[in-house]
Write a protein that holds these residues in place. Structure first.
Motif, PDB file in Angstrom:
ATOM      1  N   GLY A  94      12.504  11.346 -11.735  1.00 52.52           N
ATOM      2  CA  GLY A  94      11.868  12.534 -12.293  1.00 52.52           C
ATOM      3  C   GLY A  94      11.269  12.265 -13.655  1.00 52.52           C
ATOM      4  N   GLY A  95      10.460  13.200 -14.109  1.00 47.46           N
ATOM      5  CA  GLY A  95       9.863  13.084 -15.423  1.00 47.46           C
ATOM      6  C   GLY A  95       8.369  12.860 -15.390  1.00 47.46           C
ATOM      7  N   LEU A  96       7.610  13.922 -15.079  1.00 46.15           N
ATOM      8  CA  LEU A  96       6.152  13.890 -15.102  1.00 46.15           C
ATOM      9  C   LEU A  96       5.674  15.075 -15.929  1.00 46.15           C
ATOM     10  CD1 LEU A  96       5.355  13.101 -11.341  1.00 46.15           C
ATOM     11  CD2 LEU A  96       5.348  11.490 -13.243  1.00 46.15           C
ATOM     12  N   ALA A  97       4.836  14.825 -16.918  1.00 48.38           N
ATOM     13  CA  ALA A  97       4.355  15.883 -17.813  1.00 48.38           C
ATOM     14  C   ALA A  97       2.929  16.276 -17.440  1.00 48.38           C
ATOM     15  CB  ALA A  97       4.412  15.415 -19.265  1.00 48.38           C
ATOM     16  N   SER A  98       2.707  17.558 -17.245  1.00 51.71           N
ATOM     17  CA  SER A  98       1.376  18.018 -16.819  1.00 51.71           C
ATOM     18  C   SER A  98       0.309  17.767 -17.881  1.00 51.71           C
ATOM     19  CB  SER A  98       1.424  19.507 -16.469  1.00 51.71           C
ATOM     20  OG  SER A  98       1.903  20.274 -17.564  1.00 51.71           O
ATOM     21  N   HIS A  99       0.692  17.835 -19.163  1.00 47.47           N
ATOM     22  CA  HIS A  99      -0.286  17.564 -20.214  1.00 47.47           C
ATOM     23  C   HIS A  99      -0.765  16.116 -20.138  1.00 47.47           C
ATOM     24  CE1 HIS A  99       1.894  21.091 -21.805  1.00 47.47           C
ATOM     25  NE2 HIS A  99       0.732  21.415 -22.338  1.00 47.47           N
ATOM     26  N   GLY A 100       0.166  15.197 -19.937  1.00 47.78           N
ATOM     27  CA  GLY A 100      -0.210  13.803 -19.769  1.00 47.78           C
ATOM     28  C   GLY A 100      -1.008  13.582 -18.506  1.00 47.78           C
ATOM     29  N   GLY A 101      -0.644  14.310 -17.436  1.00 47.35           N
ATOM     30  CA  GLY A 101      -1.407  14.205 -16.193  1.00 47.35           C
ATOM     31  C   GLY A 101      -2.845  14.642 -16.363  1.00 47.35           C
ATOM     32  N   ALA A 102      -3.073  15.699 -17.157  1.00 49.52           N
ATOM     33  CA  ALA A 102      -4.435  16.169 -17.407  1.00 49.52           C
ATOM     34  C   ALA A 102      -5.251  15.122 -18.167  1.00 49.52           C
ATOM     35  CB  ALA A 102      -4.395  17.485 -18.182  1.00 49.52           C
ATOM     36  N   ILE A 103      -4.619  14.478 -19.144  1.00 46.92           N
ATOM     37  CA  ILE A 103      -5.313  13.429 -19.902  1.00 46.92           C
ATOM     38  C   ILE A 103      -5.631  12.244 -19.001  1.00 46.92           C
ATOM     39  CG2 ILE A 103      -5.076  11.767 -21.797  1.00 46.92           C
ATOM     40  CD1 ILE A 103      -3.294  13.842 -23.206  1.00 46.92           C
ATOM     41  N   GLY A 104      -4.644  11.836 -18.183  1.00 48.15           N
ATOM     42  CA  GLY A 104      -4.864  10.726 -17.268  1.00 48.15           C
ATOM     43  C   GLY A 104      -5.950  11.028 -16.251  1.00 48.15           C
ATOM     44  N   LEU A 105      -5.992  12.260 -15.770  1.00 47.82           N
ATOM     45  CA  LEU A 105      -7.021  12.666 -14.815  1.00 47.82           C
ATOM     46  C   LEU A 105      -8.411  12.582 -15.445  1.00 47.82           C
ATOM     47  CD1 LEU A 105      -6.885  15.626 -12.377  1.00 47.82           C
ATOM     48  CD2 LEU A 105      -8.815  15.445 -13.918  1.00 47.82           C
TER      49      LEU A 105
END
Length: 269
Positions: A94-105
């Motif tokens: 576990g451990g996925l941050a949506s803010h980081g996901g948005a930047i990565g996207l």
């Protein structure tokens, strides 16, 4: 406690020997599956090469997962991960941050568009913003099955007892977010599909950022703290990280509208 709904569903959907299929993993995969189906519809509608979708899926998958993982490591528990660097790779814990996901996207789409002259970055970002909302909805439902990202204790009638956490009734914050993202997805998809003239490049991306992270900022008030170091802060980490995307989103919308008015004036002059 009898008056509250008790949630104790097993996060594992099926077991095949040593292989466990989790609800979260299934819904995460469904987010990409449904997203690609919608993008195929959009590519056909606007005459873009459908052959690019396979490469796009790879870019999106890697960018989103890597960004979300690094976001969690850097934003929410850097002390632990820097002391235990091997744990950074343990995504299965576990451990996925949506803010980081948005930047990565956003970064992965930029790299994808650099290789293709027929697909503009803002054009693609606007359309991915639509499907990202549906993906966010499904992922939050996955969080609900995992009994994670739960809300703070409350006595509201629709509170839920997450028995894997404790016996206290809590805000079902995961479902709040899932419902908000679903409504936003429907509204943005209808706005894209029903509008006769194309929207100015960057407008949908700006709408996505400003609306999603404004909602996220407000919903954080009902959510348990996710970072171990933000209890002394006036706002939690999720709220602090939501402010920049809101400002960027509003800026994109203003710039998009200005460029649209400028183009209209040039056409009518």
């Amino acid at each position: 406690m009898e008056q509250y709904f008790v949630w104790n569903t097993d996060p594992v959907l099926m077991r095949f020997g040593v292989l466990d299929i989790h609800w979260y993993g299934l819904l995460f995969a469904a987010a990409f599956g449904f997203g690609m189906a919608i993008m195929r519809f959009i590519f056909r509608r606007e005459g873009k090469p459908e052959g690019d979708l396979d490469a796009l899926l790879i870019y999106l998958g890697l960018g989103t997962v890597l960004g979300a993982r690094l976001g969690h490591v850097l934003f929410y528990d850097p002390a632990f991960y820097f002391s235990n660097p091997a744990e950074i790779l343990a995504i299965w814990k576990g451990g996925l941050a949506s803010h980081g996901g948005a930047i990565g996207l956003a970064l992965s789409l930029y790299l994808f568009c650099r290789r293709r002259s027929d697909i503009g970055y803002l054009w693609l970002l606007d359309r991915i913003a639509i499907v990202a909302l549906l993906g966010g909805c499904l992922i939050r439902v996955g969080n609900f099955f995992n009994s994670e990202i739960a809300g703070v204790p409350t006595d509201i009638p629709w509170a839920i007892v997450f028995s894997r956490i404790d016996t206290l009734p809590r805000h079902p914050t995961q479902l709040y977010e899932a419902c908000v993202y679903l409504v936003m997805f429907l509204l943005m998809f209808l706005l894209y599909q029903k509008r006769r003239a194309p929207l100015e490049p960057g407008f949908l991306s700006g709408l996505f950022l400003s609306a999603v992270f404004s909602a996220r900022f407000l919903l954080e008030f009902t959510k348990m703290h996710q970072a171990s170091y933000d209890y002394s802060l006036p706002l939690n980490v999720g709220q602090l990280l939501s402010i920049p995307p809101v400002l960027v989103g509003l800026t994109l919308m203003v710039l998009a509208k200005r460029s649209g008015r400028k183009l209209l004036c040039e056409q009518t002059s």
